[in-house]
Design an enzyme around this catalytic site. Structure first.
Site, PDB file in Angstrom:
ATOM      1  CG  ASP A 214       3.624   2.999  -5.405  1.00 43.29           C
ATOM      2  OD1 ASP A 214       4.432   2.386  -6.069  1.00 43.29           O
ATOM      3  OD2 ASP A 214       4.050   3.444  -4.158  1.00 43.29           O
TER       4      ASP A 214
ATOM      5  CG  ASP B 140       3.622   6.019  -0.470  1.00 43.69           C
ATOM      6  OD1 ASP B 140       4.020   5.316  -1.508  1.00 43.69           O
ATOM      7  OD2 ASP B 140       3.841   5.484   0.673  1.00 43.69           O
TER       8      ASP B 140
ATOM      9  CG  ASP C 184       4.678   6.944  -6.440  1.00 42.75           C
ATOM     10  OD1 ASP C 184       4.823   6.442  -7.141  1.00 42.75           O
ATOM     11  OD2 ASP C 184       4.479   6.594  -4.866  1.00 42.75           O
TER      12      ASP C 184
END
Length: 750
Positions: free
Chosen positions: A439, A638, A642
């Protein structure tokens, strides 16, 4: 027998705790349903009951009880699930040392008499047998009593283990020798050697002394595997300086600190709990938890972590997490949980160990009768001695400890480097990954975005665009939302209340503010709502090309402006990606930001494969697609968006600076949120698996070679037989060798 909370063992399974009788602990999950007792609802959560210290087995983590004792499966001494910082002397270690040292002189005398008594002719041989019996009694019946107790428990619990073998071996040698001394006439002439029926008191005595020595060395070595947790526990300060409502101050024990308390942290003191700075500022050394050597500057509004060191200025903080909710407490819990989990590699060892003891007993019986029926004279004496050697040299304990000891050392080492593993499977699997999906926000970037600018549509003001967006974003947990809200408050704007707030799509948020239906998000969200964005597209693309994240704000179905937020790339990210690429990993970026922004960041970091404007479901599908292609995938993120991909990945890696949902969905957590931790974790995974393989290979080879030699296979070729005393020495040091090899991991270069 009755099953109570205190006397029963328990086992977690699918969120429920099952209690089962210690005398029938092998019957679990369907083997004998009538013996199960399910707890009252109040006792179900592990955190609720039983109170106090929980004890577990190093080899069988499912065995847990609220008082000390021995494992009913393997006989090992149970140890605290969480070691205490101020552990006193190990009671078992003290007891075994006392038994060993008090009886060692007797063992020496018995052994010397057996070796040289017939040469010195101090006594006739019958009298010597009686003297050896008298001297051996305290060795066998007192020093060896714990071993016979554990051996008997293994029979009662129908779980044969190393104590079964030791009890059988020493018991057979001692009982035979007692009968040979008391009633020598019952034995045929072939048993007579040097004027008496051969006795083996020295074998029983030496076996017990050497086993005690092995246990002492093993207990000392095992205590070192908990050193990492003890060092973590030692980081927390004992007291905190609390500011009362009247402005006066007092020092209070750490467990008296509550959420919302105002605490003063002076230079050189440790931050007592997790919280936020409300006054002053300083540089804080967080290396004890994160592994980051450079102190971090803390100002008003910044978060601070308990147990970190305030190096310079004074500051006042407001406590936000205390007790078990602090990051340090959670780290300790994660490390303890991982240390007690079983690696997939251990399954093979468990299957083998399940049949091992029975097989050894069978080999011992074959040895006894094989020598007795077909061996040279004195056949039955040879048969007895070799059978005892087979029983003694076999050590299922080394096999059982092969992976747990490596896992305990590795998880502790990882924690000191800011890498937390949820379980042993994560350690074993991480080395296999060949693809890493990352990410962007909070993972590649700092996750502390700064508001850049607002661009209004014709007929609107930039300040009003910012104010409305900040009012809507008050209900969001995303770092981009925090930046917008913070910018509005810095400008003194009054924010309206948000109603009917909706989030979680990964592409934006919606809600009602001051009677207007607002939507804030990326192009995909606008397309879903049928809102055209062409009027501001050139400005949006220009901002994205600079690496900014661009969000569209719509009110009542009409685009009213853009908001740009910049999130700097972490200084450690380029180095981390270079290391991971050098290791052969395929790097993929997947972010909810616009594709232009994603490509701009990817170009700066050398990431060729970039996916922009992806929703949580898209990240999940990306992981699944790569897995179907045969890739072993790790996902690093995080945020809440996700979590699905983190859970689906072969190994999920969460940033410790992110959300609790992300960390709960991942198998690995990087405390600092630094991607260099993945390289550290991968190196540790490779070192640990290599160490486990060494331990298993040693245990298998030891038994594969030792048992046939003890049975006497070399006798026809060399005339050499393995003494039971040598077998006891080898058995005692096999477990110690496995633990010693595991402790080598602490010196690994990561």
């Amino acid at each position: 027998m009755p099953v109570t909370e205190r006397s029963a063992h328990w086992h977690e399974h699918e969120g429920r705790r099952y209690y089962f009788c210690s005398a029938h602990c092998k019957n679990k999950f369907g083997a004998d349903p009538g013996r199960f007792v399910t707890p009252e609802p109040a006792l179900a959560p592990e955190s609720a009951a039983p109170a106090g210290t929980i004890y577990t087995c190093p080899m069988h983590s499912e065995i847990r009880q609220d008082h000390p004792g021995n494992c009913p499966k393997c006989g090992m001494t149970l140890e605290p699930l969480l070691p205490e910082l101020e552990d006193g002397e190990n009671a078992e270690l003290v007891d075994f040392q006392r038994r060993f040292w008090w009886t060692l002189p007797l063992t020496g005398v018995v052994t010397l008499m057996a070796m040289f008594g017939h040469r010195l002719n101090w006594f006739d041989m019958a009298t010597q047998s009686w003297l050896e019996l008298v001297l051996s009694l305290p060795i066998v019946l007192w020093a060896g009593w714990p071993f016979f107790q554990r051996g008997w428990q293994s029979v009662v619990n129908r779980s044969p283990n190393m104590w079964t073998l030791i009890g059988l071996g020493t018991g057979a040698a001692f009982v035979y020798s007692v009968v040979a001394t008391v009633a020598p006439q019952v034995f045929p002439a072939s048993f007579v050697s040097m004027g008496r029926v051969a006795v083996y008191f020295e074998a029983a005595a030496v076996i017990i002394s050497l086993t005690l020595l092995g246990q002492v060395l093993e207990l000392k070595a095992r205590s070192q595997t908990s050193a990492a947790i003890r060092s973590l526990l030692g980081l927390a300060p004992k007291t905190a300086r609390r500011i009362r409502a009247d402005g006066s101050e007092e020092d209070v024990p750490l467990n008296h600190v509550h959420v919302g308390d105002m605490l003063r942290v002076r230079p050189g003191e440790k931050v007592p709990v997790d919280g936020v700075v409300v006054e002053g500022g300083s540089s804080v050394d967080e290396s004890m938890l994160t592994g980051e050597p450079m102190p971090v500057t803390k100002r008003v509004g910044d978060k601070v972590i308990g147990a970190t060191l305030n190096t310079s200025g004074a500051m006042v903080m407001r406590s936000e997490r205390v007790g078990a909710a602090t990051m340090l407490a959670q780290i300790v819990q994660l490390v303890a949980q991982a240390q007690r989990s079983k690696a997939p590699m251990q399954r093979m060892a468990d299957v083998v160990a399940g049949y091992f003891v029975v097989s050894v007993v069978a080999v011992a019986l074959l040895t006894f009768f094989g020598w007795g029926l077909f061996g040279p004279e004195p056949r039955w004496v040879f048969g007895l001695i070799n059978a005892v050697a087979v029983l003694i040299i076999a050590c299922p304990c080394a096999l059982g400890l092969a992976t747990p000891m490596s896992i305990m050392v590795a998880t502790g080492l990882g924690a000191t480097r800011g890498v937390l593993f949820r379980d042993a499977a994560a350690i074993e699997n991480l080395r296999k990954i060949d693809t890493l999906i990352i990410d962007k926000t909070g993972t590649l970037t700092e996750g502390r975005p700064r508001f850049d600018r607002a661009i209004p549509a014709p007929g609107f003001e930039a300040d009003e665009v910012l104010r409305l967006a900040a009012s809507l974003d008050q209900g969001s947990e995303h770092p981009l939302a925090d930046a917008i809200v913070a910018a509005a408050r810095e400008r003194g704007m009054t924010l309206d209340k948000v109603e009917n707030f909706e989030s979680g799509s990964g592409i934006g948020v919606r809600g009602q503010v001051a009677g207007h239906q607002l939507a804030l998000g990326n192009t995909t969200l606008m397309q879903q709502m049928g809102i055209p964005v062409d009027s501001l597209m050139p400005q949006a693309e220009a901002l994205r090309a600079e690496g900014a994240s661009v969000m569209h704000l719509a009110a009542d179905g009409r685009l009213i402006g853009l908001l740009a937020v910049s999130d700097p790339i972490k200084s450690s990210t380029p180095e981390a990606l270079a290391t991971l690429k050098a290791a052969g990993l395929r790097i993929v970026m997947a972010t909810g930001d616009g594709l232009t922004t994603a490509k701009s960041v990817g170009a700066r970091l050398g990431i060729d494969e970039v996916h922009g404007e992806v929703k949580p479901a898209d990240k999940l599908r990306l992981v699944e697609r790569l897995q179907k292609e045969g890739r072993v995938v790790a996902m690093a993120g995080d945020g809440i968006n996700d979590a699905p991909a983190l859970a689906q990945a072969d190994v999920g890696v969460a940033m410790g600076t992110g959300t609790d949902v992300a960390m709960n969905s991942a198998q690995v957590t990087l405390v600092k949120g630094d991607l260099r931790g993945i390289a550290i974790a991968r190196s540790l995974s490779e070192a640990t698996v290599g160490n486990m393989k060494q331990n298993l290979m040693f245990a298998f080879l030891y038994n594969a070679a030792g048992i046939p030699i003890a049975a006497g296979v070399l006798y026809p070729l060399t005339g050499w037989l393995l003494s039971p005393m040598i077998a006891a020495l080898a058995m005692s040091f096999s477990s110690v060798s496995v633990i010693g090899n595991a402790l080598r991991l602490r010196r690994s270069r990561l």
